[in-house]
Motif scaffolding. Structure first.
Motif, PDB file in Angstrom:
ATOM      1  N   ASP A   1      -2.456  13.405  -5.178  1.00 48.18           N
ATOM      2  CA  ASP A   1      -2.031  12.425  -4.180  1.00 48.18           C
ATOM      3  C   ASP A   1      -1.222  11.309  -4.824  1.00 48.18           C
ATOM      4  OD1 ASP A   1      -3.552  12.816  -1.357  1.00 48.18           O
ATOM      5  OD2 ASP A   1      -4.806  13.558  -3.004  1.00 48.18           O
TER       6      ASP A   1
ATOM      7  N   GLU B   1       0.996   5.471   0.060  1.00 49.65           N
ATOM      8  CA  GLU B   1       0.325   6.745   0.313  1.00 49.65           C
ATOM      9  C   GLU B   1       1.398   7.733   0.752  1.00 49.65           C
ATOM     10  OE1 GLU B   1      -3.771   8.434   2.375  1.00 49.65           O
ATOM     11  OE2 GLU B   1      -3.100   6.385   2.770  1.00 49.65           O
TER      12      GLU B   1
ATOM     13  N   ASP C   1      -8.933   1.413   0.607  1.00 54.16           N
ATOM     14  CA  ASP C   1      -8.974   1.327   2.073  1.00 54.16           C
ATOM     15  C   ASP C   1      -9.566   2.594   2.690  1.00 54.16           C
ATOM     16  OD1 ASP C   1      -8.143  -1.213   2.540  1.00 54.16           O
ATOM     17  OD2 ASP C   1      -6.390  -0.655   3.737  1.00 54.16           O
ATOM     18  N   ARG C   2      -9.132   3.748   2.212  1.00 54.12           N
ATOM     19  CA  ARG C   2      -9.640   4.996   2.775  1.00 54.12           C
ATOM     20  C   ARG C   2     -11.130   5.169   2.490  1.00 54.12           C
ATOM     21  NH1 ARG C   2      -5.734  10.161   2.249  1.00 54.12           N
ATOM     22  NH2 ARG C   2      -7.635  11.053   3.161  1.00 54.12           N
TER      23      ARG C   2
ATOM     24  N   MET D   1       0.847  -1.194   0.000  1.00 45.49           N
ATOM     25  CA  MET D   1       0.000   0.000   0.000  1.00 45.49           C
ATOM     26  C   MET D   1       0.881   1.243   0.000  1.00 45.49           C
ATOM     27  SD  MET D   1      -2.998   1.082   2.694  1.00 45.49           S
ATOM     28  CE  MET D   1      -3.756  -0.533   2.528  1.00 45.49           C
TER      29      MET D   1
ATOM     30  N   VAL E   1      -0.574   7.969  -4.539  1.00 45.10           N
ATOM     31  CA  VAL E   1      -1.168   6.814  -3.875  1.00 45.10           C
ATOM     32  C   VAL E   1      -1.319   5.673  -4.872  1.00 45.10           C
ATOM     33  CG1 VAL E   1      -2.464   8.134  -2.135  1.00 45.10           C
ATOM     34  CG2 VAL E   1      -3.490   7.707  -4.375  1.00 45.10           C
ATOM     35  N   ASP E   2      -1.628   4.482  -4.341  1.00 40.32           N
ATOM     36  CA  ASP E   2      -1.985   3.370  -5.210  1.00 40.32           C
ATOM     37  C   ASP E   2      -3.434   2.967  -4.947  1.00 40.32           C
ATOM     38  OD1 ASP E   2      -1.876   2.019  -2.797  1.00 40.32           O
ATOM     39  OD2 ASP E   2      -0.277   0.634  -3.395  1.00 40.32           O
TER      40      ASP E   2
ATOM     41  N   ASP F   1      -4.758   0.300  -3.574  1.00 38.63           N
ATOM     42  CA  ASP F   1      -5.056  -0.258  -2.255  1.00 38.63           C
ATOM     43  C   ASP F   1      -5.287   0.835  -1.219  1.00 38.63           C
ATOM     44  OD1 ASP F   1      -4.856  -2.810  -3.242  1.00 38.63           O
ATOM     45  OD2 ASP F   1      -2.801  -3.141  -2.553  1.00 38.63           O
ATOM     46  N   ALA F   2      -4.469   1.874  -1.274  1.00 36.07           N
ATOM     47  CA  ALA F   2      -4.606   2.956  -0.297  1.00 36.07           C
ATOM     48  C   ALA F   2      -5.935   3.679  -0.473  1.00 36.07           C
ATOM     49  CB  ALA F   2      -3.445   3.935  -0.437  1.00 36.07           C
TER      50      ALA F   2
END
Length: 268
Positions: free
Chosen positions: A15, A3, A24-25, A1, A17-18, A20-21
């Protein structure tokens, strides 16, 4: 993950990020019943913020602005050495969030596009994710909404029982919508643009190789030349020139002016 935080691309804070991050958020916010705004930005989305400083404020107020286009991911790498392994493509993000929502029992709401597209989208999503609960759906009015109409949409989403909503109004209308609605709806709002048309089977997506090379815009231009030619023929070169200036340290960012959600256009 992954972030890594927010980084400026021509003054728009993207952002790093990938998938998964982000998933999840979104899932955590949905479970907790708290607002979270997400938008997947390609070059056109970034340029809407470059060309309109008030809209740049809206974009920079979105909780998660993810790099939808490969050129935006590459800009993060060139300017900030983020080295993300992949972009966060809006249609793929929508699929991944739907998969998580189905497993977690999180009902979703679909807002935007036309009645035909919404019906086809709902059918395709329930075929792919049998456990997914679609609490409600509402097509776009394709015009500016009155305050009363906006409140009606808010109430419809609230009473539907949805825990998160996908917004497919197109850029920049969908970003205006999620900016306006963040404090009115205690749930994640995801602006995913053309994902509605793609997943409904109305438009075909570019071949994977073109997507990987950052040439999806060319495929879409062939599909919808009249609607998209200005976006790609004019804005893509402008983006590259300005990105070159930022790379050389010659781009000077201006301060975003304050902008209240109550002053917005109330797109729907």
């Amino acid at each position: 993950m992954i972030e890594l935080g927010k980084y400026s691309v021509l003054g728009v804070n993207i952002d790093a990020v990938d998938y998964d991050a982000v998933v999840d958020r979104v899932a955590n916010a949905a479970h907790e019943g708290r607002p979270l705004t997400v938008s997947a930005l390609a070059v056109h989305g970034v340029m809407t913020g470059v060309l309109d400083r008030f809209h740049r404020h809206r974009l920079n107020s979105v909780d998660l602005l993810v790099p939808d286009g490969q050129p935006v991911r590459w800009a993060l790498a060139w300017l900030h050495r983020t080295r993300l392994p992949d972009r966060v493509y809006g249609p793929t993000l929508m699929q991944k969030v739907c998969a998580r929502a189905a497993v977690d029992g999180l009902p979703i709401f679909l807002f935007g596009s036309t009645p035909t597209v919404i019906r086809a989208l709902e059918e395709k999503l329930t075929e792919r994710f049998p456990l997914l609960k679609i609490a409600g759906r509402k097509p776009s009015a394709f015009r500016r909404l009155s305050a009363a109409e906006r409140d009606e949409i808010v109430n419809e989403i609230r009473i539907s029982g949805a825990k998160l909503a996908f917004v497919g109004l197109g850029c920049p209308r969908q970003e205006v919508f999620v900016f306006e609605m963040r404090d009115l709806l205690q749930m994640p709002l995801l602006a995913v643009g053309a994902a509605f048309n793609f997943h409904a089977g109305i438009l075909s997506q570019a071949p994977p190789l073109l997507q990987q090379w950052g040439l999806e815009w060319m495929y879409r231009l062939v599909q919808e030349p009249r609607r998209l030619w200005k976006r790609y023929v004019l804005l893509n070169p402008c983006y590259l020139v300005l990105l070159g200036l930022q790379t050389m340290g010659l781009w000077r960012e201006s301060v975003d002016p304050p902008c209240s959600a109550m002053d917005e256009l109330r797109y729907g």
